[in-house]
Design a protein around this motif. Sequence first.
Motif, short mmCIF file in Angstrom:
data_model
loop_
_atom_site.label_atom_id
_atom_site.label_comp_id
_atom_site.label_asym_id
_atom_site.label_seq_id
_atom_site.Cartn_x
_atom_site.Cartn_y
_atom_site.Cartn_z
N UNK A 178 33.54 45.76 38.34
CA UNK A 178 34.78 45.00 38.28
C UNK A 178 34.51 43.50 38.29
N UNK B 177 47.45 31.44 33.01
CA UNK B 177 46.92 32.75 33.38
C UNK B 177 45.51 32.99 32.90
N UNK B 178 45.18 34.27 32.73
CA UNK B 178 43.81 34.65 32.46
C UNK B 178 43.61 35.01 30.99
N UNK C 237 37.78 31.12 47.05
CA UNK C 237 38.87 31.05 48.01
C UNK C 237 39.47 29.67 48.20
N UNK D 169 35.20 40.80 48.71
CA UNK D 169 36.41 40.00 48.84
C UNK D 169 36.94 39.60 47.46
N UNK D 170 36.00 39.36 46.54
CA UNK D 170 36.47 39.00 45.21
C UNK D 170 37.15 40.18 44.55
N UNK D 171 36.60 41.35 44.81
CA UNK D 171 37.22 42.53 44.24
C UNK D 171 38.63 42.68 44.78
N UNK E 189 40.43 40.16 45.91
CA UNK E 189 41.26 39.03 45.55
C UNK E 189 41.85 39.18 44.15
N UNK E 190 41.16 39.85 43.28
CA UNK E 190 41.67 39.89 41.92
C UNK E 190 41.88 41.30 41.44
N UNK E 191 42.86 41.95 41.98
CA UNK E 191 43.00 43.35 41.66
C UNK E 191 43.59 43.60 40.29
N UNK E 192 44.16 42.61 39.66
CA UNK E 192 44.64 42.79 38.31
C UNK E 192 44.50 41.47 37.58
N UNK E 193 43.75 41.45 36.49
CA UNK E 193 43.54 40.18 35.83
C UNK E 193 44.73 39.73 34.99
N UNK E 194 45.90 39.79 35.56
CA UNK E 194 47.03 39.16 34.89
C UNK E 194 47.29 37.88 35.65
N UNK E 195 47.51 36.82 34.93
CA UNK E 195 47.59 35.51 35.56
C UNK E 195 48.71 35.43 36.55
N UNK F 294 47.56 35.48 48.59
CA UNK F 294 47.38 35.44 47.13
C UNK F 294 46.85 36.78 46.63
N UNK G 30 48.73 39.23 44.01
CA UNK G 30 48.09 39.70 42.77
C UNK G 30 48.07 41.22 42.71
#
Lengths: 313, 445
Positions: A52, A66-67, A276, B11-13, B15-21, B91, B95
Amino acid sequence: MTTTVPAKPVTAVPAKHHRHPAVQRAQTRAAWILVTPFLVVFFAMFIVPLAYSAYLSTFTSQLVGGEVFSGIANYTRALNDPSFWEGLGRVALFLFIQVPIMLIAALFFALALDSARVRGGGTVRLLIFLPYAVPSVVAALMWGYLYGADFGLITQIFEGLGLSAPNLLNPSNVLGSTMNIVCWEFIGYNMIIMYAALRSVSADIYEAAEIDGAGQFRIAWSIKIPAIRQAIILTIIFSIIGSFQLFAEPNLLYNLAPNAIGNDFSPNLYAFNIAFKNQDVNYAAAIAFLLGLIIMIISYVVQTLINRKERSA
Amino acid sequence: MTLGALAVTAAMALAGCAPTGGGEAAPEGGATEPVTQEQIDEAMSADSKLTFWTWVPDIQKEVDLFEQTYPNIDVEVVNTTGGSQQYPKLRAAIKAGKGTPDVVQIEYQYISSFRQTENLLNLEPYGAGDMEGEFVDWVWNQVADDQGVWAIPQDSGPLGNLYRTDIWQAAGLTSAPETWDQFAEQAQAIRGTGAYISNMPGNDPGQMVGLFWQAGAKPFSYDGQETVSVNLDSEETQKVVSFWQELIQADLVSTDADFNDEWYQGLSRGKYASWQVAAWGPIFLQGTAANTSGLWQAAKIPQWQQGEDVSGNWGGSTSAVLNNSKNPIVAAEFAKFINTDREAALMLANEQFLFPTTTSILEDPEFTGLTSEFYGGQKVNEFFAGVSETVDPEFQWLPFMDYVYSSYNDTLGKAISDKGDMVGALAEWQTKVVDYAEQQGFTVE
């Protein structure tokens, strides 16, 4: 070195067992059942997050907009990021100075304890190992108290002796102060690995050496150290990986010396802060991956070098 | 050591559970028409459950008051230990689209960050539009603009000056400095006693920005959409920074990092003779330097012009409602209740020592009448209530203060702790923040 050593005798491949196929199947099944819990956890906690993160690192995120998929853009950005390279340089310096000191000290303690000449060896062993068990928050408080520039214990000792105390937390000294903390924490840990390896060496060899007239130092140098070679190599590889992943100690010292540590003291701390504080998870993932790649390459090179030396020895 | 990398990855995993902005998240929820009193009454008497994230210790007491008044509503308090721990968590939850609280504590300078990602409920239709008169004007400006009301103020931190009367006397000085010029003169005399007149930490952008605020600087602005302006290297900020630079380089002001053990020792052992701090400072100091009780006094923050009376703000929080709350009416009522119900607000002021933001509590004798032994019997609350009226009412923030503050440590903060070129570092800070803003897709004016 140049003398040709006969190649290691190839161990004879044992004749294939002709077990009953049903027994074999049952055993295979049992093996899989036993391994499954590990595989599940390994997959869920390691492979999935890793994949991931790799996926994330190929996107660029902006607060506005966004991304979007950006391929290797984060990686090229990291390769051109002075903060990343400075951090890497710092941990490399750390590796070349701190690791030898730590491992030599650990080896010394392990040999000393193994020689059985230290009274109360068990207690000493525990005391040396104890720092590894101290929670990092407690360690941070403790070192904060010791290093403090005005009221710290070290400063007070210096002043008590009428000397001017060095500021152990200023930018030029803070790397050394970090090395000291890491040594304090990990000498015991490495010592235990080496000591355990020493205990498994057969006592017969020592007796034979003593009969041949070898002293304790000769025994240590010519028998013990070569005997625990694999354990030492293991600690070296661990320490290399640990050095490049330096994170907890600078993160703790950050409270005491925020400006000397900064946001990019080590690559890992930098990645953490990018994720962070800067809210740029994608770039942080790229940095983490790049760091992982570098660690893999260096560990591989070191291992190859050691193995080659071993073969030619 | 190896745990660090794992923690980062894990933690990054998270923090960004869906890469939609975050920027293009769900459209803003919530009512557009004012909610009627009937709707409110209905919602408040029905069974419901709220989650409240905060790091105020013992806030359960105020929550209990709410639950007594509205027995059908169950509020779960989650202590998030502090802002720097809470915001990343918040945050991440946003997300992930689950696990978000209904009501959340947010500091003033982070409101625009969550507005920018369109996560805050506009409280205007929920009755907050009429509350302007209940709050001090500059505080209200922090939470409301012409587009809506984004949070309910909880506490604030108007800047004052806490100083050691005994050190002042030892230096042969009779009164606290009224202007910064006097402050610089007195710094010499104070240094003669062995103490520093003050300490300027290199790790506390909040204090520095508070001092900018007091000097009339307007370093940030944000239109609520995609346009920001960054003005960190202005005439006013240069004035502030060069003032401190001179004192620091002459060794009249120390540069220790604050809020760590060394610094606590410095306060209690008289290394620093004064502290330019917010209204939450007096109680904090009382706990940290208990041995110096009776020796301190609160004074106005020194002025840039003789005869002026202007202060800035450092710190303070709000209660905001997230726009994905399933019970927006109840959540909004809760946010209003704990901060404005007289009993709850007074409790926040007198038991949790949060400096109040409502005019009624600031005038309430039960708050202003308290005297403090630590400050030689001074009515410190009353004093800071007066300071609150003098805070410059126009001050805005950028929607990415995390970065602004973390880059401070690498630029101006670093120059302070190295006693180096601070004015030059101000320009560096400006450049870093502008670069970041552009890289994040903002239009920088």
